[in-house]
Design a protein around this motif. Structure first.
Motif, PDB file in Angstrom:
ATOM      1  N   GLN A   1     -11.818  20.856  16.849  1.00 21.90           N
ATOM      2  CA  GLN A   1     -12.355  21.612  17.990  1.00 21.90           C
ATOM      3  C   GLN A   1     -11.247  21.835  19.012  1.00 21.90           C
ATOM      4  O   GLN A   1     -10.681  20.883  19.542  1.00 21.90           O
ATOM      5  CB  GLN A   1     -13.502  20.830  18.622  1.00 21.90           C
TER       6      GLN A   1
ATOM      7  N   LYS B   1     -14.789  14.441  13.897  1.00 24.48           N
ATOM      8  CA  LYS B   1     -14.213  15.573  14.628  1.00 24.48           C
ATOM      9  C   LYS B   1     -13.031  15.131  15.488  1.00 24.48           C
ATOM     10  O   LYS B   1     -13.096  14.121  16.181  1.00 24.48           O
ATOM     11  CB  LYS B   1     -15.276  16.238  15.510  1.00 24.48           C
TER      12      LYS B   1
ATOM     13  N   ASN C   1     -12.943  18.819  10.396  1.00 23.66           N
ATOM     14  CA  ASN C   1     -13.676  19.316  11.558  1.00 23.66           C
ATOM     15  C   ASN C   1     -12.806  19.184  12.803  1.00 23.66           C
ATOM     16  O   ASN C   1     -12.529  18.073  13.253  1.00 23.66           O
ATOM     17  CB  ASN C   1     -14.970  18.504  11.718  1.00 23.66           C
TER      18      ASN C   1
ATOM     19  N   SER D   1     -21.185  14.338  14.009  1.00 20.67           N
ATOM     20  CA  SER D   1     -19.786  14.745  14.207  1.00 20.67           C
ATOM     21  C   SER D   1     -19.097  13.758  15.153  1.00 20.67           C
ATOM     22  O   SER D   1     -18.731  14.080  16.285  1.00 20.67           O
ATOM     23  CB  SER D   1     -19.710  16.163  14.768  1.00 20.67           C
TER      24      SER D   1
END
Length: 398
Positions: free
Chosen positions: A203, A150, A201, A62
């Motif tokens: 976060q 990510k 992805n 990632s």
């Protein structure tokens, strides 16, 4: 909600990495007006290229750009919204001093919270935010690796908790619900733009939710006549509204700064509050992956993991990003198994089944701000390598 990373990457890192000295020097030049934006970008590009290679070499899947284009991890969203205004040397009365990090700034040598941003007009997302960061990162990997990249995002309630009703002009928004509605709309648009670019992805980095474990903050809110439980529910709704339209194959992650936040909470963190908050975050907030900090005793135990739903994942932040001292591999394996046992107990499953919902990472980024932590490049690589080595030992499919 099913997670497309099934099983998840067994070794992760949170996002921010140690900035090289040449990048820091060039950014200082730019801030002083001694170089152009393009000259700074070239140095950023080269630093990111090298960092991607380092992550690939240690087996991190990632991959991120290390947040090398940002000063602080929360940069990039609110400061790019039309309607937000930077307030230099803001008056103290617009802050809520029961919020742990606000109080910490006041108790620091600076003796004041520092610059902030307030909403002074309707919030409108009228330009790309994180997409340029993603596009360059995308250019550095093979096409079949793009889905693993990510991007980290700022917490949506970042300025509201510090300022509450002072966070927005009452002539623009009558209440927080109206303010949050436009804020969530902007996040939905940003996620759609990132998805269009190939991002799968993301976060959210959120050190604020852990403050709802702080007895002093909860007491401060009570004295002010504010319902902390209702506010937490509002924030969870803000998150859910922000990710409402995210496609099913887009991973939504939440980095819950439990250990970092506890550094700013002078009293013992309420275990009752921790259990209650964790249960809400696991079961009511629509994220698929939770990045949790567990590198010190003050972060608490694994008990809340018993509330983890079967279709969600937890990345255990067991390795410290704050200090160069290496953790013991056997101890890390032991703690992973302990965490799995709590998950298994809550779900009525076996340890082996519970392990499928877990992964390992450093507890936080190696540089939440540009100055970074007291670790060097060798330390960073060693820590990330440790995570991948332990992952291979615990999960044979890592």
């Amino acid at each position: 909600m099913s997670c497309p990373c099934n099983p998840p990457f067994r070794s992760e890192h949170i996002g921010s990495l140690k900035r090289p000295t040449e990048l820091l020097a060039k950014r200082a030049e730019f801030d002083e007006g001694k170089c152009t934006r393009e000259e700074l970008r070239k140095v950023e590009d080269e630093a990111i290229r090298k960092e991607v290679e380092r992550q690939q070499q240690v087996g991190i899947k990632s991959i991120t750009d290390g947040e090398f284009r940002r000063h602080m991890f929360w940069d990039g969203f609110h400061n790019n919204l039309t309607g937000m205004k930077l307030i230099n040397d803001p008056p103290a009365e617009i802050f809520k001093f029961y919020v742990p990090d606000v109080k910490a700034f006041v108790n620091s040598p600076a003796k004041k919270p520092g610059d902030t941003m307030l909403c002074v007009g309707k919030l409108v997302r009228d330009k790309p935010m994180y997409r340029p960061e993603f596009e360059y990162l995308k250019s550095l990997v093979k096409p079949d690796e793009v889905r693993n990249l990510k991007i980290t995002l700022a917490a949506p309630e970042w300025y509201h908790l510090r300022h509450m009703d002072n966070a927005f002009d009452s002539n623009v928004y009558a209440n927080a619900d109206e303010y949050f509605a436009d804020l969530a709309k902007a996040y939905r648009e940003e996620l759609a733009d990132l998805y269009d670019a190939g991002c799968r992805n993301v976060q959210f980095d959120d050190p604020l939710l852990a403050y709802f474990c702080s007895e002093s903050m909860l007491e401060g809110m009570k004295e002010e006549g504010r319902d902390a439980e209702a506010l937490l529910d509002q924030y969870i709704k803000l998150y859910n509204d922000s990710v409402r339209d995210a496609p099913k194959d887009m991973v939504i992650g939440l980095h819950y700064f439990k250990d970092r936040a506890s550094e700013l909470i002078p009293e013992a963190v309420s275990k009752l509050a921790d259990d209650r908050i964790s249960k809400k975050l696991f079961q009511q907030l629509n994220a698929q992956v939770y990045y949790l900090e567990y590198d010190t005793a003050r972060a608490g135990g694994f008990e809340p993991l018993a509330d983890l739903p079967k279709d969600k994942f937890v990345v255990l932040g067991l390795v410290s990003s704050k200090f160069p001292k290496m953790e013991d591999k056997a101890e890390l394996e032991k703690r992973i198994n302990e965490a799995a046992d709590f998950v298994a107990k809550g779900q009525g499953s076996t340890r082996e089944e519970a392990l499928k919902q877990l992964a390992i990472s450093p507890q936080c980024g190696f540089a939440s701000h540009s100055e970074g932590n007291p670790v060097n490049f060798d330390d960073v690589i060693a820590k990330l390598q440790l995570c991948t080595d332990v992952a291979k030992k615990v999960w044979s499919d890592a």
